[in-house]
Design an enzyme around this catalytic site. Structure first.
Site, PDB file in Angstrom:
ATOM      1  N   GLY A  99      21.514  39.169 103.655  1.00 53.80           N
ATOM      2  CA  GLY A  99      20.655  39.058 102.482  1.00 53.80           C
ATOM      3  C   GLY A  99      19.229  39.372 102.858  1.00 53.80           C
ATOM      4  O   GLY A  99      18.934  39.770 103.986  1.00 53.80           O
ATOM      5  N   GLY A 108      15.569  37.823 103.225  1.00 55.66           N
ATOM      6  CA  GLY A 108      14.812  36.583 103.274  1.00 55.66           C
ATOM      7  C   GLY A 108      13.430  36.809 102.722  1.00 55.66           C
ATOM      8  O   GLY A 108      13.133  37.861 102.163  1.00 55.66           O
ATOM      9  N   PHE A 127      10.664  37.441 104.233  1.00 56.18           N
ATOM     10  CA  PHE A 127       9.871  38.541 104.768  1.00 56.18           C
ATOM     11  C   PHE A 127      10.689  39.528 105.584  1.00 56.18           C
ATOM     12  O   PHE A 127      10.254  40.081 106.574  1.00 56.18           O
ATOM     13  CB  PHE A 127       8.679  38.020 105.576  1.00 56.18           C
ATOM     14  N   GLY A 128      11.920  39.740 105.141  1.00 52.02           N
ATOM     15  CA  GLY A 128      12.712  40.766 105.797  1.00 52.02           C
ATOM     16  C   GLY A 128      14.191  40.486 105.664  1.00 52.02           C
ATOM     17  O   GLY A 128      14.592  39.411 105.232  1.00 52.02           O
ATOM     18  N   VAL A 151      18.182  39.767 106.635  1.00 51.85           N
ATOM     19  CA  VAL A 151      18.869  38.883 107.571  1.00 51.85           C
ATOM     20  C   VAL A 151      20.238  39.479 107.866  1.00 51.85           C
ATOM     21  O   VAL A 151      20.953  39.883 106.940  1.00 51.85           O
ATOM     22  CB  VAL A 151      19.022  37.463 106.983  1.00 51.85           C
ATOM     23  N   ASP A 166       8.501  25.668  99.986  1.00 46.90           N
ATOM     24  CA  ASP A 166       9.365  26.659  99.333  1.00 46.90           C
ATOM     25  C   ASP A 166      10.822  26.216  99.366  1.00 46.90           C
ATOM     26  O   ASP A 166      11.718  26.977  99.694  1.00 46.90           O
ATOM     27  CB  ASP A 166       9.200  28.028 100.003  1.00 46.90           C
TER      28      ASP A 166
END
Ligand SMILES: *[C@@H]1O[C@H](CO)[C@@H](O)[C@H](O)[C@H]1NC(C)=O
Ligand SMILES: *[C@@H]1O[C@H](CO)[C@@H](O)[C@H](O)[C@H]1NC(C)=O
Ligand SMILES: *[C@@H]1O[C@H](CO)[C@@H](O)[C@H](O)[C@H]1NC(C)=O
Ligand SMILES: *[C@@H]1O[C@H](CO)[C@@H](O)[C@H](O)[C@H]1NC(C)=O
Ligand SMILES: *[C@@H]1O[C@H](CO)[C@@H](O)[C@H](O)[C@H]1NC(C)=O
Ligand SMILES: *[C@@H]1O[C@H](CO)[C@@H](O)[C@H](O)[C@H]1NC(C)=O
Ligand SMILES: *[C@@H]1O[C@H](CO)[C@@H](O)[C@H](O)[C@H]1NC(C)=O
Ligand SMILES: *[C@@H]1O[C@H](CO)[C@@H](O)[C@H](O)[C@H]1NC(C)=O
Ligand SMILES: *[C@@H]1O[C@H](CO)[C@@H](O)[C@H](O)[C@H]1NC(C)=O
Ligand SMILES: *[C@@H]1O[C@H](CO)[C@@H](O)[C@H](O)[C@H]1NC(C)=O
Length: 836
Positions: A525, A527, A529-530, A532, A643
């Site tokens: 998926g 995340g 900031f990038g 996974v 978050d």
């Protein structure tokens, strides 16, 4: 002022003394002490009160009724003289004659109602703790009653009351609805025990059967799959030569009632002490398939299908034309006639059913299921059979010799009721007969192939492991040195007590190889900031690799943040960082792999008919709470996650929740209670109002997100971020409204299955609402949350209105939200470094 306050206790004491002397509280009536309309009988333990009442909107009529003494809003559960009120009288009396006849009379001593009891030598009428008004002989030590109110229920079944037939005395106890709020007289709606065939409860309108429960199967009625396992409840069905009755008992502290309401709906509710309302947690009929008969013979009804009627296997619509117009009322007929004489017929298993109409069926409890089958096969008029008791694998025998009508199926029913329908051999299981031929060859080929693949995998894994071991030893990163930041900024690196973190430093090529060079097939998926990826280190350790997007400038800081933070944290409910990699442009984080992905997948991504049961959900709620408690209070640092959301809660193979994604977490100093930020980070739907609007965050903003998460876990619905246009589409709004109305259990996710501990669910909804309250100071700390969730007996506070952040979102937020953040679908992820 102070003077007055001191007097107050004295006044109360005086009042209590005068009350106990003046009007003695009593629970009995004797021939010398009748009951006037200015008095009530109170049961010994104070639960029930009996007295005269005038229904709202009809002050001419006086009725003798029973209600709960402790509930202010008078809930009348029984009326003695529902058809014979005291009319146009200034007062009424309940008295008992010297031979035991209970009498209601008006101001002129005119008798309007009597119990018709006689021959009691030393009579007394007493209101028992159960709410039963009984007439007995004062000297009778055996406590046998000459008359009891429980034999004549009105519209409500309370604990200890029986619904059904006494086969010895002929008593037929039914529940009949009030005609209207102002008129307790019987209406056309009633519930009765149908004793024909296999007994069942039937809800009727006049002579028409509206809904039936289906027969009792040992656990519950076959047509009431949502019978709830509640620690204080005990449901009982008695079917013997003396009686066929249904009743329930509860823990003394639990007040519950089964009611046939004025619109002919059967509903069960429980009194919620803390909230002061009746919570209706079950009612019927509820959907199209409940109303009898939804489909004709041999058709099964499923409300989730369209059309709802469908012929069972081996049958075809009787009138296909009408069927095409969604009229299934004529039902279905056999494709192939039965061939009884030859003995070739077989049975089709229809699982998860409400048994078809049983009033013409025959029951034999002494037969085993195997004998039942034989008996049905040998009788040419037999159309179906089923176990009468589903416990212990099924026993007893119900046989049908008629068409099967009012058949419906349930999904997600954990105590599925099985039904075996007789079919001609030609209609039985066509699919499996073709499958069994020729498939053997394929299986052999498949097994061989699998074996080969396995061998290769093991060999490659072995090589990798050797390589890994060599690399790992010695390669420990001293992160602090390379990550030191200017001392002015209020960041993680500065706040860390000890800056040197020991974390295995992995080399890029190893990780790249482990993920098949970041193959798309391994992508788990996106995340914050990038992307996974899933990977495999060596031959057994599965890992998740987060690869920082090269384009993201801010991401680098978050990367450091996360590494510093998470390397310091060790908790069962936080995701564990195994290592990291910093090489040229590449920034990689290696985590333990979570085979069950993230919580949002289970809540929002699964097909609805897959059961995601309450036990698991509760475990997840508690796990998240513990993880958050650790962050807030127990770890060496005080951390605000900022978050928390369903996609940031990962699940391991045992469905243990692990909080992840610390890219935006903040560390607080010891005395800092809240902080302010100009850049708001987080995810819509989970952000507390004060954070979303003013940028103020504290532990209480995490508590808010936790509350949203709890309500999402219970309802299976997402608290959408985008609901500015329609104010009432917000999940918090929905739950809050249904809570106020006392129907909050109707919000519970259907895919939770049909049996769950109602009190625990109610408790979680309550705690969830407490966490999302508008004012941060009203929200509990995580330590209290855990206490509230885990203790059975604490009285929970009544929540105040939730904060609806999005309804008042300031202009600045809306502009932020419209910016396209390509890398993230469900989260808006921006910078941590607000430079205050
Ligand atoms: C109720 O009213 C009757 C007659 O009206 C009176 O005798 C009796 O004392 C009253 N009881 C109470 C408790 O007020
Ligand atoms: C009761 O009083 C109302 C008017 O106050 C009258 O219409 C009614 O007929 C009376 N009923 C009886 C049974 O006396
Ligand atoms: C009361 O007792 C008398 C004599 O014992 C008997 O004849 C009568 O049937 C009894 N009545 C009732 C209602 O039991
Ligand atoms: C009990 O009463 C209901 C309602 O009048 C009736 O439909 C039902 O047949 C009765 N049952 C028996 C066994 O008499
Ligand atoms: C009453 O309910 C509690 C849980 O709510 C349970 O622990 C207790 O055993 C119950 N008591 C009885 C007598 O059933
Ligand atoms: C439930 O009720 C049945 C029948 O009254 C009784 O035999 C049983 O002991 C009760 N069970 C509990 C746990 O109270
Ligand atoms: C009867 O109960 C149903 C289901 O709870 C409810 O929708 C309906 O409004 C109730 N009818 C009345 C008159 O209260
Ligand atoms: C019995 O089965 C055979 C073939 O399966 C069929 O030819 C014959 O007609 C059947 N007999 C009856 C009475 O149905
Ligand atoms: C049950 O039997 C009665 C009387 O024999 C009949 O009128 C009724 O239609 C039957 N019900 C069903 C569902 O076959
Ligand atoms: C077959 O079943 C029907 C209905 O249950 C019953 O009336 C009949 O007596 C049975 N026939 C035999 C031969 O057992």
């Amino acid at each position: 002022m102070a003077h007055n306050l001191r007097i107050l206790p004295l006044l109360i004491a005086l009042l209590l003394i005068s009350m106990s002397q003046g009007t003695a509280i009593r629970d009995t009536i004797t021939p010398t002490q009748p009951l006037g309309d200015n008095e009530t009988l109170i049961s010994e333990d104070g639960t029930f009160a009996l007295g005269f009442f005038r229904p709202t909107g009809n002050t001419n009529n006086l009725y003798m009724g029973l209600w709960y003494n402790k509930i202010k809003d008078k809930t009348v559960v029984w009326v003695a003289n529902r058809e014979n009120p005291v009319i146009n009288s200034s007062t009424g009396f309940l008295s008992i004659s010297i031979n035991g006849n209970l009498i209601i009379s008006d101001q002129n001593s005119k008798v309007v109602w009597s119990s018709n009891t006689a021959n009691v030598t030393n009579p007394v009428a007493q209101l028992l703790n159960t709410g039963n008004l009984v007439v007995r002989d004062l000297d009778d030590k055996e406590n046998s009653f000459a008359w009891q109110g429980f034999d004549y229920p009105t519209d409500t079944l309370i604990a200890g009351m029986k619904l059904g037939v006494d086969l010895v005395t002929g008593l037929n106890r039914t529940l009949t609805a009030w005609t209207s709020d102002s008129d307790p007289s019987p209406s056309q709606y009633y519930a009765m025990m149908d004793i024909h065939g296999d007994p069942q409860l039937v809800l009727c309108q006049g002579s028409k059967k509206v809904w039936r429960t289906g027969p009792w199967n040992g656990f519950r009625y076959s047509g009431v799959p949502d019978t709830i396992t509640y620690s204080g409840f005990n449901f009982s069905f008695i079917n013997n030569k003396q009686e066929i009755t249904y009743s329930f008992t509860t823990n003394l502290s639990v007040l519950s009632r089964l009611l046939v309401n004025k619109s002919g709906v059967a509903q069960r509710s429980v009194w919620v002490e803390g909230g002061g309302f009746w919570n209706i947690f079950w009612y019927a009929p509820r959907d199209q398939c409940d109303y009898m008969p939804p489909c004709g013979p041999y058709a099964k009804c499923d409300p989730n299908n369209s059309p709802i009627c469908d012929c069972i296997q081996g049958f075809t619509p009787k009138f296909p034309d009408k069927w095409a117009f969604r009229d299934g009322s004529d039902g279905c007929e056999r494709k192939t006639p039965l061939d009884c004489k030859n003995g070739t017929d077989g049975f089709l298993l229809v699982p998860g059913t409400k048994l078809p109409e049983t009033s013409n069926s025959t029951v034999d409890m002494s037969l085993s299921l195997a004998d039942c089958k034989t008996k049905c096969l040998n009788n040419c008029s037999c159309t179906a059979y089923a176990p009468a008791d589903v416990r212990n694998g099924g026993s007893g025998c119900i046989l049908w010799a008629t068409e099967l009508t009012d058949l419906r199926v349930y999904t997600g029913d954990s105590y599925a009721q099985k039904l075996y329908v007789r079919l001609a051999a030609a209609d039985l299981d066509k699919s499996s007969s073709t499958k069994s031929h020729g498939s053997g060859k394929w299986i052999i080929i498949l097994v061989t192939l699998l074996g080969l693949v396995l061998l290769i995998v093991v060999w490659v894994g072995y090589l990798k492991l050797r390589q890994m071991k060599r690399r790992r030893t010695g390669a420990i990163l001293e992160i602090s040195a390379s990550f030191s930041e200017p001392s002015s900024s209020n960041q993680v690196a500065d706040s860390l007590p000890g800056k040197d973190i020991e974390l295995p430093l992995l080399d890029f090529n190893t990780i790249a190889a482990a993920t098949d060079y970041f193959a798309n097939a391994n992508k788990l998926g996106e995340g914050g900031f990038g992307p996974v990826y899933k990977g495999k280190l060596g031959d057994e350790q599965e890992i998740a690799v987060k690869r920082l997007a090269k384009t993201s400038v801010q991401g680098l800081d978050e990367f450091k943040n996360e590494v510093m933070l998470i390397a310091k944290l060790q908790h069962r409910n936080l995701v564990r960082l195994l290592g990291c990699c910093i090489e040229r442009e590449e920034r990689l984080l290696v985590y333990e792999y979570m085979p069950n992905k993230s919580l949002d997948f289970f809540l929002f991504g699964k097909p609805k008919d897959v059961v995601f049961d309450w036990e698991t959900r509760f475990k997840i709620i508690m796990g998240i709470a513990r993880g958050l408690l650790y962050l807030h209070h127990d770890s060496r640092l005080r951390i605000i996650h900022r978050d928390l959301k369903a996609s940031n809660v990962l699940l391991d193979e045992e469905m243990t929740p692990k909080i992840s994604d610390f890219g935006m977490a903040r560390i607080f100093g010891g005395d800092e209670a809240e902080a302010n930020t100009r850049k708001v980070v987080g995810t819509y739907g989970y952000m507390s109002p004060e954070y979303a609007m003013d940028g103020i965050f504290s532990q209480k903003s995490d508590v808010f997100s936790f509350g949203v998460l709890v309500l999402e876990i219970i309802t299976g619905k997402k608290n959408r971020g985008v609901y500015l246009a329609a104010p009432h589409t917000n999940l918090l709004d929905h739950v809050w409204n249904s809570w106020k109305e006392g129907n909050s259990l109707q919000m519970v996710d259907e895919s939770i299955g049909y049996s769950y501990p109602m009190n625990e669910v109610m408790r979680c909804i309550n705690v969830g609402l407490l966490c999302v309250q508008n004012h941060p100071e009203d929200r509990p700390l995580m330590s209290s949350v855990i206490l509230l969730l885990s203790s059975d007996n604490t009285l929970l506070p009544y929540p105040k209105e939730p904060g609806f952040a999005a309804r008042r979102v300031p202009h600045q937020m809306e502009t932020t939200s419209s910016k396209p953040y390509s890398s993230s679908i469900n989260g808006i992820t921006v910078t941590l470094f607000e430079g205050r």
